[in-house]
Design a protein around this motif. Structure first.
Motif, short mmCIF file in Angstrom:
data_model
loop_
_atom_site.label_atom_id
_atom_site.label_comp_id
_atom_site.label_asym_id
_atom_site.label_seq_id
_atom_site.Cartn_x
_atom_site.Cartn_y
_atom_site.Cartn_z
N SER A 144 -40.65 -99.26 -6.10
CA SER A 144 -41.73 -99.69 -6.53
C SER A 144 -42.74 -98.98 -7.35
CB SER A 144 -42.46 -100.35 -4.97
OG SER A 144 -42.87 -99.32 -4.34
N LEU A 145 -43.62 -99.56 -8.20
CA LEU A 145 -44.36 -99.07 -8.90
C LEU A 145 -45.97 -99.20 -8.62
CD1 LEU A 145 -44.49 -96.80 -11.55
CD2 LEU A 145 -44.59 -98.90 -12.74
N ALA A 146 -46.77 -98.43 -8.26
CA ALA A 146 -47.83 -98.76 -7.61
C ALA A 146 -49.09 -98.84 -8.81
CB ALA A 146 -48.27 -97.78 -6.48
N ALA A 147 -50.23 -99.50 -8.68
CA ALA A 147 -51.34 -99.60 -9.71
C ALA A 147 -51.70 -98.07 -10.03
CB ALA A 147 -52.62 -100.09 -9.14
N ASP A 148 -51.62 -97.21 -9.40
CA ASP A 148 -51.96 -95.76 -9.73
C ASP A 148 -50.71 -94.94 -10.19
OD1 ASP A 148 -50.42 -95.29 -7.44
OD2 ASP A 148 -52.06 -94.60 -6.32
N GLY A 149 -49.68 -95.58 -10.54
CA GLY A 149 -48.20 -95.07 -10.99
C GLY A 149 -47.13 -94.40 -10.62
N TYR A 150 -47.84 -94.32 -8.91
CA TYR A 150 -46.72 -93.65 -7.93
C TYR A 150 -45.61 -94.50 -7.97
CZ TYR A 150 -50.58 -91.18 -5.74
OH TYR A 150 -51.62 -90.21 -5.53
N LEU A 151 -44.44 -93.70 -7.86
CA LEU A 151 -42.93 -94.34 -7.78
C LEU A 151 -42.50 -94.16 -6.34
CD1 LEU A 151 -40.61 -95.69 -9.42
CD2 LEU A 151 -39.72 -93.30 -9.76
N THR A 152 -42.38 -95.21 -5.81
CA THR A 152 -41.78 -95.28 -4.41
C THR A 152 -40.25 -95.73 -4.29
OG1 THR A 152 -44.05 -95.50 -3.45
CG2 THR A 152 -42.18 -95.66 -1.86
N MET A 153 -39.40 -95.18 -3.46
CA MET A 153 -38.00 -95.57 -3.16
C MET A 153 -37.92 -95.55 -1.67
SD MET A 153 -36.09 -93.36 -6.24
CE MET A 153 -34.61 -94.36 -5.90
N ILE A 154 -37.81 -96.90 -1.15
CA ILE A 154 -37.26 -96.94 0.11
C ILE A 154 -35.98 -97.54 0.52
CG2 ILE A 154 -38.27 -98.25 2.39
CD1 ILE A 154 -41.19 -98.51 1.05
N SER A 155 -35.24 -96.83 1.23
CA SER A 155 -33.97 -97.01 1.50
C SER A 155 -33.87 -97.51 2.95
CB SER A 155 -33.09 -96.01 1.36
OG SER A 155 -32.90 -95.47 0.15
N ARG A 156 -33.16 -98.69 3.22
CA ARG A 156 -32.82 -98.96 4.51
C ARG A 156 -31.22 -99.31 4.67
NH1 ARG A 156 -36.42 -104.13 5.36
NH2 ARG A 156 -36.23 -104.47 3.24
N ILE A 157 -30.67 -98.51 5.67
CA ILE A 157 -29.07 -98.49 5.70
C ILE A 157 -28.93 -98.90 7.08
CG2 ILE A 157 -27.18 -96.89 5.79
CD1 ILE A 157 -28.71 -95.39 3.77
N ARG A 158 -28.14 -100.06 7.02
CA ARG A 158 -27.80 -100.91 8.37
C ARG A 158 -26.16 -100.64 8.54
NH1 ARG A 158 -29.93 -104.22 11.87
NH2 ARG A 158 -31.91 -104.49 10.63
N ASN A 159 -25.82 -100.30 9.80
CA ASN A 159 -24.67 -100.23 10.39
C ASN A 159 -24.24 -101.75 10.64
OD1 ASN A 159 -22.11 -100.13 11.62
ND2 ASN A 159 -22.75 -98.30 12.93
N ILE A 160 -23.30 -102.39 10.12
CA ILE A 160 -22.90 -103.75 10.34
C ILE A 160 -21.41 -103.76 10.62
CG2 ILE A 160 -24.71 -105.03 9.07
CD1 ILE A 160 -22.74 -105.48 6.72
N ASN A 161 -21.04 -102.64 11.24
CA ASN A 161 -19.78 -102.08 11.81
C ASN A 161 -19.62 -102.38 13.31
OD1 ASN A 161 -17.34 -101.27 11.16
ND2 ASN A 161 -17.89 -99.30 10.72
N CYS A 162 -18.68 -102.30 14.13
CA CYS A 162 -18.63 -102.42 15.49
C CYS A 162 -18.42 -100.94 15.96
CB CYS A 162 -17.27 -103.33 16.06
SG CYS A 162 -15.81 -102.77 15.14
N LYS A 163 -18.55 -100.12 15.29
CA LYS A 163 -18.53 -98.58 15.85
C LYS A 163 -19.32 -97.81 14.97
CE LYS A 163 -14.41 -97.02 12.86
NZ LYS A 163 -14.16 -98.24 12.01
N PRO A 164 -20.11 -96.68 15.41
CA PRO A 164 -20.95 -95.80 14.78
C PRO A 164 -20.30 -95.22 13.53
CG PRO A 164 -20.62 -95.25 17.30
CD PRO A 164 -19.57 -95.97 16.83
N PHE A 165 -21.32 -94.98 12.61
CA PHE A 165 -20.83 -93.99 11.59
C PHE A 165 -21.94 -92.99 11.22
CE2 PHE A 165 -22.10 -97.63 9.04
CZ PHE A 165 -23.29 -97.27 8.31
N SER A 166 -21.46 -91.75 10.51
CA SER A 166 -22.42 -90.86 9.96
C SER A 166 -22.56 -90.83 8.68
CB SER A 166 -22.23 -89.52 10.62
OG SER A 166 -22.40 -89.64 12.05
N PHE A 167 -23.64 -90.47 7.93
CA PHE A 167 -23.79 -90.48 6.44
C PHE A 167 -24.84 -89.27 6.31
CE2 PHE A 167 -26.92 -93.49 7.46
CZ PHE A 167 -28.12 -93.16 6.84
#
Length: 304
Positions: A144-167
């Motif tokens: 996203s780019l705000a009115a003041d020109g700030y650039l924001t990156m939001i990551s949402r990472i979801r595990n849709i697996n049946c076992k845990p994982f690491s990254f």
């Protein structure tokens, strides 16, 4: 999503175009005329400009814009691996995949879209990915780019697996600077760091501010959430604010390394500095159905 030049400048705009190789790109513009350009190849921000049209991100003049190469510059996303710390290709596969625009994303906190021009991108594990990294995930990225020109990156990472994982993850941000010998970084004082030039050996930062006179390739650990890059010559300051990203990568290849990179000019190390918000030392583990959120906000102001 039409684009009719300056007349359209009074309102935020999102434009979908294609680059010369036919790869989709999204251009965000705020009412003041600041802009950001994101490639669907890698979900990579390639350009971030002020309302005066000044480019804030470095891209090499020798960058290769054809998959499967990641573009040398902008903000490549290193996921699910940073560097060669694992069995995958350098920096993982996310920066080499084609992402899709998600027109109907699950809602984020309302303030994360208020007064902002934004796009939501989505990467899901493909059959090919599952062969090298056998974990099903959904990676949603809002730029996203705000009115003041700030650039924001939001990551949402979801595990849709049946076992845990690491990254691991890093936003490998190439800042455009006047001269590497004229910049300093504040916010990393007294931190421990892993030095990639010394087999990841651990050291403690002794300086009040970080300045540059040779190659640097470090991962600073457990940093505070605000880091500043002061560019004396250009009289401007970049501020990096981050959440969920405890580590900070600092990288400049300097002269010798620059000459060994095919997609990087011999002298270009003088005009760039990578400072990444990252989670590297302690990988993030997600249980099935669990979601992780990481946020990076970049801003720039003229120094007083």
């Amino acid at each position: 999503m039409n684009h009719s030049g300056a007349a359209n400048n009074q309102r935020p705009a999102v434009e979908v175009t294609k680059d010369r190789n036919g790869i989709g790109q999204v251009v965000l513009r705020n009412p003041r005329g600041a802009s950001a350009r994101i490639s669907l190849h890698g979900g990579q921000v390639l350009s971030w400009r002020t309302d005066r049209g000044e480019e804030l991100l470095f891209t090499s003049t020798k960058a290769i814009f054809k998959p499967p190469h990641a573009v040398r510059g902008g903000i490549p996303i290193c996921f699910p691996q940073f560097g060669n710390r694992g069995s995958l290709e350098q920096h993982g596969f996310a920066r080499n995949k084609i992402w899709v625009i998600d027109d109907n994303p699950p809602p984020l906190h309302p303030s994360d879209s208020l007064g902002k021009t934004y796009v939501d991108l989505l990467l899901k594990s493909s059959e090919e990915d599952l062969k090298t990294w056998p974990h099903s995930f959904e990676f949603r990225l809002r730029v996203s780019l705000a009115a003041d020109g700030y650039l924001t990156m939001i990551s949402r990472i979801r595990n849709i697996n049946c076992k845990p994982f690491s990254f691991s993850i890093a936003y490998h941000t190439y800042f455009c600077i006047s001269d590497i010998s004229e910049v300093r970084i504040e916010g990393l004082e007294t931190l421990d760091y892993l030095d990639n030039l010394c087999q990841k050996e651990r050291f403690t930062e002794q300086g009040d501010a970080l300045t540059f006179e040779s190659e640097v390739d470090r991962v600073y650990l457990n940093s505070k959430d605000v880091i500043a890059i002061f560019d004396h010559e250009r009289k401007r300051t970049f501020t990096i604010r981050k959440e969920g990203l405890p580590d900070v990568v600092v990288w400049n290849p300097w002269e010798k390394k620059s000459k060994s990179m095919v997609d990087f000019g011999d002298e270009e190390f003088k005009q760039m500095l990578c400072v990444d918000g990252a989670a590297i030392e302690k990988p993030i583990t997600l249980k099935p159905g669990e979601e992780w959120t990481g946020r990076l906000e970049l801003s720039v102001v003229p120094s007083s």
